[in-house]
Design a protein around this motif. Structure first.
Motif, PDB file in Angstrom:
ATOM      1  N   GLN A   1     -84.098 -35.457  -9.810  1.00  0.00           N
ATOM      2  CA  GLN A   1     -83.528 -36.444  -8.901  1.00  0.00           C
ATOM      3  C   GLN A   1     -82.001 -36.428  -8.968  1.00  0.00           C
ATOM      4  OE1 GLN A   1     -85.475 -40.142  -9.907  1.00  0.00           O
ATOM      5  NE2 GLN A   1     -87.001 -39.876  -8.286  1.00  0.00           N
ATOM      6  N   GLN A   2     -81.447 -36.276 -10.194  1.00  0.00           N
ATOM      7  CA  GLN A   2     -80.002 -36.191 -10.349  1.00  0.00           C
ATOM      8  C   GLN A   2     -79.460 -34.914  -9.693  1.00  0.00           C
ATOM      9  OE1 GLN A   2     -78.638 -36.418 -14.391  1.00  0.00           O
ATOM     10  NE2 GLN A   2     -76.478 -36.224 -13.843  1.00  0.00           N
ATOM     11  N   GLU A   3     -80.212 -33.822  -9.882  1.00  0.00           N
ATOM     12  CA  GLU A   3     -79.805 -32.558  -9.265  1.00  0.00           C
ATOM     13  C   GLU A   3     -79.815 -32.679  -7.744  1.00  0.00           C
ATOM     14  OE1 GLU A   3     -81.435 -27.991  -8.790  1.00  0.00           O
ATOM     15  OE2 GLU A   3     -82.233 -29.239 -10.414  1.00  0.00           O
ATOM     16  N   ARG A   4     -80.777 -33.406  -7.218  1.00  0.00           N
ATOM     17  CA  ARG A   4     -80.859 -33.609  -5.773  1.00  0.00           C
ATOM     18  C   ARG A   4     -79.626 -34.354  -5.266  1.00  0.00           C
ATOM     19  NH1 ARG A   4     -83.169 -38.126  -3.364  1.00  0.00           N
ATOM     20  NH2 ARG A   4     -83.575 -37.933  -1.126  1.00  0.00           N
ATOM     21  N   ARG A   5     -79.205 -35.415  -5.977  1.00  0.00           N
ATOM     22  CA  ARG A   5     -78.017 -36.159  -5.578  1.00  0.00           C
ATOM     23  C   ARG A   5     -76.772 -35.282  -5.651  1.00  0.00           C
ATOM     24  NH1 ARG A   5     -80.640 -40.359  -8.491  1.00  0.00           N
ATOM     25  NH2 ARG A   5     -79.453 -39.851 -10.370  1.00  0.00           N
ATOM     26  N   GLN A   6     -76.701 -34.472  -6.713  1.00  0.00           N
ATOM     27  CA  GLN A   6     -75.554 -33.578  -6.863  1.00  0.00           C
ATOM     28  C   GLN A   6     -75.488 -32.571  -5.718  1.00  0.00           C
ATOM     29  OE1 GLN A   6     -76.257 -31.998 -10.766  1.00  0.00           O
ATOM     30  NE2 GLN A   6     -75.125 -33.637 -11.817  1.00  0.00           N
ATOM     31  N   ARG A   7     -76.653 -32.054  -5.337  1.00  0.00           N
ATOM     32  CA  ARG A   7     -76.690 -31.089  -4.228  1.00  0.00           C
ATOM     33  C   ARG A   7     -76.263 -31.757  -2.922  1.00  0.00           C
ATOM     34  NH1 ARG A   7     -82.059 -28.311  -3.302  1.00  0.00           N
ATOM     35  NH2 ARG A   7     -82.963 -29.965  -4.553  1.00  0.00           N
ATOM     36  N   MET A   8     -76.700 -32.986  -2.701  1.00  0.00           N
ATOM     37  CA  MET A   8     -76.304 -33.710  -1.499  1.00  0.00           C
ATOM     38  C   MET A   8     -74.798 -33.924  -1.459  1.00  0.00           C
ATOM     39  SD  MET A   8     -79.372 -36.527  -1.095  1.00  0.00           S
ATOM     40  CE  MET A   8     -78.589 -37.333   0.304  1.00  0.00           C
ATOM     41  N   ASP A   9     -74.209 -34.311  -2.603  1.00  0.00           N
ATOM     42  CA  ASP A   9     -72.751 -34.508  -2.672  1.00  0.00           C
ATOM     43  C   ASP A   9     -72.015 -33.200  -2.397  1.00  0.00           C
ATOM     44  OD1 ASP A   9     -73.158 -37.144  -3.271  1.00  0.00           O
ATOM     45  OD2 ASP A   9     -72.862 -36.914  -5.441  1.00  0.00           O
ATOM     46  N   LEU A  10     -72.528 -32.123  -2.967  1.00  0.00           N
ATOM     47  CA  LEU A  10     -71.881 -30.829  -2.775  1.00  0.00           C
ATOM     48  C   LEU A  10     -71.939 -30.406  -1.314  1.00  0.00           C
ATOM     49  CD1 LEU A  10     -70.619 -28.210  -3.874  1.00  0.00           C
ATOM     50  CD2 LEU A  10     -72.949 -27.361  -4.298  1.00  0.00           C
ATOM     51  N   TYR A  11     -73.132 -30.532  -0.704  1.00  0.00           N
ATOM     52  CA  TYR A  11     -73.276 -30.159   0.702  1.00  0.00           C
ATOM     53  C   TYR A  11     -72.362 -31.006   1.595  1.00  0.00           C
ATOM     54  CZ  TYR A  11     -77.500 -27.511  -0.559  1.00  0.00           C
ATOM     55  OH  TYR A  11     -78.377 -26.613  -1.104  1.00  0.00           O
ATOM     56  N   ALA A  12     -72.276 -32.296   1.305  1.00  0.00           N
ATOM     57  CA  ALA A  12     -71.428 -33.192   2.104  1.00  0.00           C
ATOM     58  C   ALA A  12     -69.957 -32.784   1.996  1.00  0.00           C
ATOM     59  CB  ALA A  12     -71.613 -34.635   1.644  1.00  0.00           C
ATOM     60  N   PHE A  13     -69.511 -32.450   0.769  1.00  0.00           N
ATOM     61  CA  PHE A  13     -68.125 -32.020   0.560  1.00  0.00           C
ATOM     62  C   PHE A  13     -67.846 -30.724   1.319  1.00  0.00           C
ATOM     63  CE2 PHE A  13     -65.307 -29.156  -1.782  1.00  0.00           C
ATOM     64  CZ  PHE A  13     -64.114 -29.893  -1.743  1.00  0.00           C
ATOM     65  N   GLN A  14     -68.767 -29.768   1.222  1.00  0.00           N
ATOM     66  CA  GLN A  14     -68.563 -28.481   1.875  1.00  0.00           C
ATOM     67  C   GLN A  14     -68.522 -28.627   3.395  1.00  0.00           C
ATOM     68  OE1 GLN A  14     -71.851 -26.266   0.197  1.00  0.00           O
ATOM     69  NE2 GLN A  14     -70.599 -25.451  -1.471  1.00  0.00           N
ATOM     70  N   ILE A  15     -69.414 -29.461   3.936  1.00  0.00           N
ATOM     71  CA  ILE A  15     -69.436 -29.689   5.385  1.00  0.00           C
ATOM     72  C   ILE A  15     -68.109 -30.314   5.836  1.00  0.00           C
ATOM     73  CG2 ILE A  15     -70.489 -31.107   7.205  1.00  0.00           C
ATOM     74  CD1 ILE A  15     -73.167 -30.705   5.660  1.00  0.00           C
TER      75      ILE A  15
ATOM     76  N   ARG B   1     -58.528 -18.024   4.487  1.00  0.00           N
ATOM     77  CA  ARG B   1     -58.845 -17.111   3.371  1.00  0.00           C
ATOM     78  C   ARG B   1     -59.595 -17.843   2.256  1.00  0.00           C
ATOM     79  NH1 ARG B   1     -53.958 -14.415   4.643  1.00  0.00           N
ATOM     80  NH2 ARG B   1     -52.739 -15.893   3.401  1.00  0.00           N
ATOM     81  N   LYS B   2     -59.178 -19.056   1.942  1.00  0.00           N
ATOM     82  CA  LYS B   2     -59.847 -19.842   0.898  1.00  0.00           C
ATOM     83  C   LYS B   2     -61.295 -20.166   1.293  1.00  0.00           C
ATOM     84  CE  LYS B   2     -55.684 -22.031  -0.993  1.00  0.00           C
ATOM     85  NZ  LYS B   2     -54.933 -23.303  -1.149  1.00  0.00           N
ATOM     86  N   LEU B   3     -61.467 -20.511   2.569  1.00  0.00           N
ATOM     87  CA  LEU B   3     -62.829 -20.809   3.040  1.00  0.00           C
ATOM     88  C   LEU B   3     -63.706 -19.556   3.002  1.00  0.00           C
ATOM     89  CD1 LEU B   3     -62.053 -23.144   6.083  1.00  0.00           C
ATOM     90  CD2 LEU B   3     -62.971 -23.822   3.861  1.00  0.00           C
ATOM     91  N   LYS B   4     -63.119 -18.405   3.327  1.00  0.00           N
ATOM     92  CA  LYS B   4     -63.875 -17.151   3.282  1.00  0.00           C
ATOM     93  C   LYS B   4     -64.322 -16.822   1.865  1.00  0.00           C
ATOM     94  CE  LYS B   4     -62.232 -13.643   5.639  1.00  0.00           C
ATOM     95  NZ  LYS B   4     -61.236 -12.715   6.198  1.00  0.00           N
ATOM     96  N   MET B   5     -63.464 -17.121   0.881  1.00  0.00           N
ATOM     97  CA  MET B   5     -63.828 -16.871  -0.517  1.00  0.00           C
ATOM     98  C   MET B   5     -65.021 -17.715  -0.942  1.00  0.00           C
ATOM     99  SD  MET B   5     -60.025 -16.644  -2.242  1.00  0.00           S
ATOM    100  CE  MET B   5     -60.661 -16.571  -3.909  1.00  0.00           C
ATOM    101  N   LYS B   6     -65.188 -18.887  -0.323  1.00  0.00           N
ATOM    102  CA  LYS B   6     -66.267 -19.799  -0.717  1.00  0.00           C
ATOM    103  C   LYS B   6     -67.541 -19.621   0.110  1.00  0.00           C
ATOM    104  CE  LYS B   6     -63.272 -23.664  -2.157  1.00  0.00           C
ATOM    105  NZ  LYS B   6     -62.949 -25.082  -1.882  1.00  0.00           N
TER     106      LYS B   6
END
Length: 583
Positions: free
Chosen positions: A181-195, A309-314
């Motif tokens: 469940q914690q991993e799920r929240r972390q993944r959601m935060d990461l996806y939101a930041f990346q978007i 360039r930074k976005l391409k690296m990620k």
């Protein structure tokens, strides 16, 4: 039924066509002549594993063709499902070939099949009982499958297996939800930041090319401006500008152009050149006047390209890949955001499934116990007929649904149920019932196997039963009983049997002899359908070998006559019983 078997270039068999009867077919012959090749050819045509070794030496390809007649509608329905061919009718022609490179080809009524499809169809049509099969009888799981087959509850076991698999999957899901469940929240935060990071950049397809082009211009602004100014002066504004000189040339040519057609053409060319040069000069002047070098614009472009360039690296090697990744994680974020299934909810579903699993397991146990109670006296009777007059048979079932059976938690279940099965036997009077696997005598195990097979044949839906040396570990005295049982089975199934015992061979409706000979330093196996006289000789051979006498022949004749009488007598008894039941 299997009507014909055509074999060519198969190990020692050069070419043979075997036309089988619909009842008991027996194959006999001395040890080592190639009787096992008949079973080998059957295994091959039914999808068994095969290598290029089976191709006869000096030949390019081995082929086996089997012609079946399937009257049972349920069997045809299964074959249509497996083959994907709904046009199949009662007559089935199966062909399989293998060449020296090991490449195999399979066909059903001329339509190609995969080996796995052929194997599945083979299992629908034919059941082969091998000479070493008694070894599998010692394993508890195989005993359980036999019991289920006899009780007609295999489908119930398969239903249980499906529920059991659902319980396993649901348990894994619950554990994943609990642990992640914690991993799920972390993944959601990461996806939101990346978007957000990608959205903020407001990327456009083709933007990099546009920026690089503009950057190149700005980096060469001074050179561009200087060059354009110089060119403009040369063309238009300098005292000796190209345009002024061209005007003079045009004016002079105009005065003489009408005098000669060639001069007129030259005049036209120069006049056009003047217009084009003036046009080029005006364009250069316009470009020079509008040309604007902005150092801040160049700085912006550098920063913009650095951001990309930074976005391409990620996120990807191109803007297209970055935008594609953006769409992908947006879908994932939405799925995670809408995922409202909690570990507690799954746990509730798991409890319902586990209760259902226990219910199915209890039903399985009940039906297995009922089958075991019916089976024990039947096997006892079979064993008595097979020379074990005091033999006792029992199916021991250990189950949490029986007294002192243990825990019925779903975690204790297997794919086949909660039960453990053990076949027990007491061969001698007064002896304790012991697990079949602890009995040393191969003959006793073979008798139990034969007894079970006789009972299984009554419920076996496959129309063709094959017994490979069913007389293994059984002496001649029991051969007559085995022959009677095979003859009994052949009333409802087509039976193919490999045997060494004359007592069994006497009960055949058709007998085939396998022999071996050498020609031109090459060994061949031949298979011959025996006429009544040849069959008498073969039975005598089976009794005494090559040293047979007239007495042996009389003995063979008597054995054949007695077998015929017993078959006729049993048929009369069966007909009388049927008549009395109808009355």
């Amino acid at each position: 039924m299997l009507q014909e078997l055509y074999i060519t270039n198969f190990v020692l068999i050069d070419k043979v066509t075997i036309k089988l009867c619909e009842r008991l077919n027996v194959f006999s012959g001395a040890t080592g002549v190639g009787k096992s090749l008949v079973i080998g050819a059957l295994n091959f045509i039914l999808g068994g594993r095969a290598t290029s070794d089976i191709v006869q030496s000096g030949k390019d390809e081995a082929t086996v063709i089997a012609k079946f007649h399937a009257k049972d509608e349920s069997i045809l329905k299964q074959i249509k499902r497996v083959s994907g061919n709904n046009t199949i009718e009662e007559e089935l022609l199966i062909q399989r070939s293998i060449d020296t490179s090991g490449r195999s080809r399979c066909r059903l009524n001329g339509i190609p099949l995969t080996v796995s499809m052929l194997k599945e169809i083979g299992e629908i049509l034919v059941s082969i009982h091998g000479q070493h099969e008694h070894e599998t009888l010692l394993h508890g799981i195989n005993q359980l499958y036999i019991l289920d087959d006899l009780g007609g509850i295999s489908s119930l076991r398969e239903d249980f297996s499906e529920v059991h698999q659902q319980v396993i999957e649901k348990t894994k899901m619950r554990d994943v939800l609990r642990n992640n469940q914690q991993e799920r929240r972390q993944r959601m935060d990461l996806y939101a930041f990346q978007i957000e990071e990608i959205d903020k950049a407001q990327l456009r397809e083709g933007e990099i090319e546009e920026l690089e082009k503009e950057k190149n211009i700005l980096n060469n602004a001074e050179k561009i401006y200087t060059t354009i100014t110089s060119c403009y002066l040369h063309l238009y504004e300098s005292p000796d500008a190209v345009v002024s000189r061209l005007k003079s040339v045009v004016k002079e040519l105009q005065s003489i152009a009408k005098l000669d057609e060639t001069l007129l053409k030259i005049f036209d060319v120069c006049n056009q050149l003047l217009y084009q040069t003036e046009d080029a000069a005006f364009s250069l002047g316009k470009f020079r006047d509008s040309f604007n070098y902005d150092p801040q614009r160049l700085e912006y472009i550098e920063e913009r390209l650095n951001t990309i360039r930074k976005l391409k690296m990620k996120y990807g090697n191109t803007i297209e890949e970055i935008l594609s990744y953006h769409d992908e994680i947006q879908v994932k974020l939405k799925q995670l955001s809408e995922e409202k299934t909690t570990a507690e909810q799954v746990d509730e579903e798991l409890k319902v499934l586990s209760d259902f699993l226990r219910q199915k397991g209890c039903e399985l146990t009940r039906k297995r116990v009922a089958t075991a109670n019916k089976l024990a006296p039947l096997i006892d009777k079979e064993l008595h007929e097979l020379g074990m007059p005091h033999g006792k048979f029992l199916v021991q079932i250990t189950s949490p649904f029986l007294p002192d059976g243990g825990n019925s938690q779903a975690s204790n279940a297997h794919s086949y149920g909660f039960d453990q099965i053990e076949f027990l036997i007491s061969p001698n009077p007064g002896g304790d019932l012991k697990p079949l696997r602890k009995i040393a005598s191969g003959g006793e195990i073979s008798r139990v196997m034969l007894a079970l097979k006789h009972q299984l044949a009554k419920v076996d839906k496959t129309s063709v039963l094959v017994f490979d040396e069913i007389d293994a570990n059984i002496g001649g005295r029991m051969g007559e009983v085995i022959g009677e049982k095979l003859s009994s089975i052949a009333k409802s199934h087509q039976v193919i049997c490999i045997t060494h015992l004359p007592q069994i061979a006497c009960y055949a409706d058709e007998q085939w002899k396998v022999n071996k000979f050498v020609k031109d330093n090459k060994t061949y196996s031949v298979i011959e359908n025996l006429s009544s006289d040849a069959r008498l000789e073969e039975i005598a051979d089976m009794i005494r070998g090559s040293e047979k006498t007239d007495i042996t022949r009389k003995q063979a004749q008597e054995m054949l006559r007695d077998a015929k009488k017993k078959i006729k007598s049993k048929n009369v008894m069966k007909n009388n019983l049927t008549t009395s039941e109808h009355e």
